[in-house]
Design an enzyme around this catalytic site. Structure first.
Site, PDB file in Angstrom:
ATOM      1  N   ASP A  30       0.845  -1.193   0.000  1.00  0.00           N
ATOM      2  CA  ASP A  30       0.000   0.000   0.000  1.00  0.00           C
ATOM      3  C   ASP A  30       0.888   1.254   0.000  1.00  0.00           C
ATOM      4  O   ASP A  30       1.889   1.331   0.713  1.00  0.00           O
ATOM      5  CB  ASP A  30      -0.915   0.016   1.233  1.00  0.00           C
ATOM      6  CG  ASP A  30      -2.051   1.012   1.086  1.00  0.00           C
ATOM      7  OD1 ASP A  30      -3.206   0.564   0.958  1.00  0.00           O
ATOM      8  OD2 ASP A  30      -1.787   2.238   1.105  1.00  0.00           O
ATOM      9  N   ILE A  31       0.513   2.229  -0.784  1.00  0.00           N
ATOM     10  CA  ILE A  31       1.329   3.431  -0.936  1.00  0.00           C
ATOM     11  C   ILE A  31       1.305   4.296   0.329  1.00  0.00           C
ATOM     12  O   ILE A  31       2.237   5.073   0.562  1.00  0.00           O
ATOM     13  CB  ILE A  31       0.866   4.217  -2.187  1.00  0.00           C
ATOM     14  CG1 ILE A  31       1.962   5.130  -2.687  1.00  0.00           C
ATOM     15  CG2 ILE A  31      -0.423   4.966  -1.927  1.00  0.00           C
ATOM     16  CD1 ILE A  31       1.694   5.718  -4.075  1.00  0.00           C
ATOM     17  N   HIS A 100     -10.251  -5.100  -3.660  1.00  0.00           N
ATOM     18  CA  HIS A 100      -8.939  -5.363  -3.060  1.00  0.00           C
ATOM     19  C   HIS A 100      -9.101  -5.719  -1.603  1.00  0.00           C
ATOM     20  O   HIS A 100     -10.090  -5.325  -0.953  1.00  0.00           O
ATOM     21  CB  HIS A 100      -8.010  -4.146  -3.216  1.00  0.00           C
ATOM     22  CG  HIS A 100      -8.568  -2.890  -2.648  1.00  0.00           C
ATOM     23  ND1 HIS A 100      -9.521  -2.139  -3.305  1.00  0.00           N
ATOM     24  CD2 HIS A 100      -8.338  -2.253  -1.473  1.00  0.00           C
ATOM     25  CE1 HIS A 100      -9.836  -1.091  -2.568  1.00  0.00           C
ATOM     26  NE2 HIS A 100      -9.137  -1.137  -1.432  1.00  0.00           N
TER      27      HIS A 100
HETATM   28  P1  AMP Z   1      -9.750   1.497   0.295  1.00  0.00           P
HETATM   29  O1  AMP Z   1      -9.891   2.757   1.078  1.00  0.00           O
HETATM   30  O2  AMP Z   1     -10.155   0.264   1.051  1.00  0.00           O
HETATM   31  O3  AMP Z   1     -10.426   1.600  -1.059  1.00  0.00           O
HETATM   32  O4  AMP Z   1      -8.199   1.296   0.059  1.00  0.00           O
HETATM   33  C1  AMP Z   1      -7.503   1.822  -1.019  1.00  0.00           C
HETATM   34  C2  AMP Z   1      -6.051   1.731  -0.666  1.00  0.00           C
HETATM   35  O5  AMP Z   1      -5.300   1.858  -1.854  1.00  0.00           O
HETATM   36  C3  AMP Z   1      -5.566   2.808   0.284  1.00  0.00           C
HETATM   37  O6  AMP Z   1      -5.028   2.219   1.460  1.00  0.00           O
HETATM   38  C4  AMP Z   1      -4.520   3.561  -0.525  1.00  0.00           C
HETATM   39  O7  AMP Z   1      -3.429   3.981   0.255  1.00  0.00           O
HETATM   40  C5  AMP Z   1      -4.123   2.527  -1.559  1.00  0.00           C
HETATM   41  N1  AMP Z   1      -3.595   3.050  -2.818  1.00  0.00           N
HETATM   42  C6  AMP Z   1      -4.159   4.005  -3.601  1.00  0.00           C
HETATM   43  N2  AMP Z   1      -3.408   4.206  -4.699  1.00  0.00           N
HETATM   44  C7  AMP Z   1      -2.351   3.354  -4.605  1.00  0.00           C
HETATM   45  C8  AMP Z   1      -1.231   3.080  -5.424  1.00  0.00           C
HETATM   46  N3  AMP Z   1      -1.032   3.742  -6.591  1.00  0.00           N
HETATM   47  N4  AMP Z   1      -0.336   2.148  -5.026  1.00  0.00           N
HETATM   48  C9  AMP Z   1      -0.534   1.484  -3.863  1.00  0.00           C
HETATM   49  N5  AMP Z   1      -1.577   1.686  -3.043  1.00  0.00           N
HETATM   50  C10 AMP Z   1      -2.472   2.608  -3.402  1.00  0.00           C
END
Ligand code: AMP
Ligand code: ZN
Length: 115
Positions: A30-31, A100
């Protein structure tokens, strides 16, 4: 889906720290990590959420618990424990609408699943 960030990661159009990949699933860091280990396990086939399950995503999703256990072991989480969650829809705080699963661990995560 052309504007989906996770589809772009699956297609290698956007970089990510990928830790696992097979024909159906990809896992990457996760970023904005919320724990020392914070991975996202993502079916490659686009599917909005668990509320919008598709036949294509179903087989990949069925394998997620097994992959989560493998990744938890690979990252040293078995002793301390870990959490697997899928935020689904607005009330759950879902922000990326490509299905996810968050795999979290490496510290005490707290006992509450909601506030
Ligand atoms: P959610 O709030 O459950 O939809 O989680 C989305 C997750 O995706 C969050 O924890 C973000 O930090 C993560 N995220 C968004 N964009 C990216 C990316 N480009 N690479 C890795 N993680 C990401
Ligand atoms: Zn997508």
């Amino acid at each position: 889906m052309s504007e989906c960030i996770f589809c772009k990661i699956v297609q290698k159009e956007v970089p990510a720290s990928i830790v696992y990949e097979d024909e159906l699933l990809v896992a990457f860091k996760d970023i904005f990590p919320q724990a020392p280990v914070h991975l996202l396990i993502v079916p490659k086939a686009h599917c909005e959420s668990l509320s919008r399950m598709t036949t294509e995503a179903e087989m990949a999703t069925s394998r997620v618990p097994f992959l989560a256990a493998k990744l938890a072991a690979d990252h040293g989480l078995v002793g301390g424990g870990w959490r697997l969650i899928a935020n689904t829809g607005a009330d759950a705080g879902q922000t990326v609408f490509h299905l996810h699963f968050h795999l979290l661990g490496g510290k005490p995560l707290g006992g509450k699943l909601c506030q």
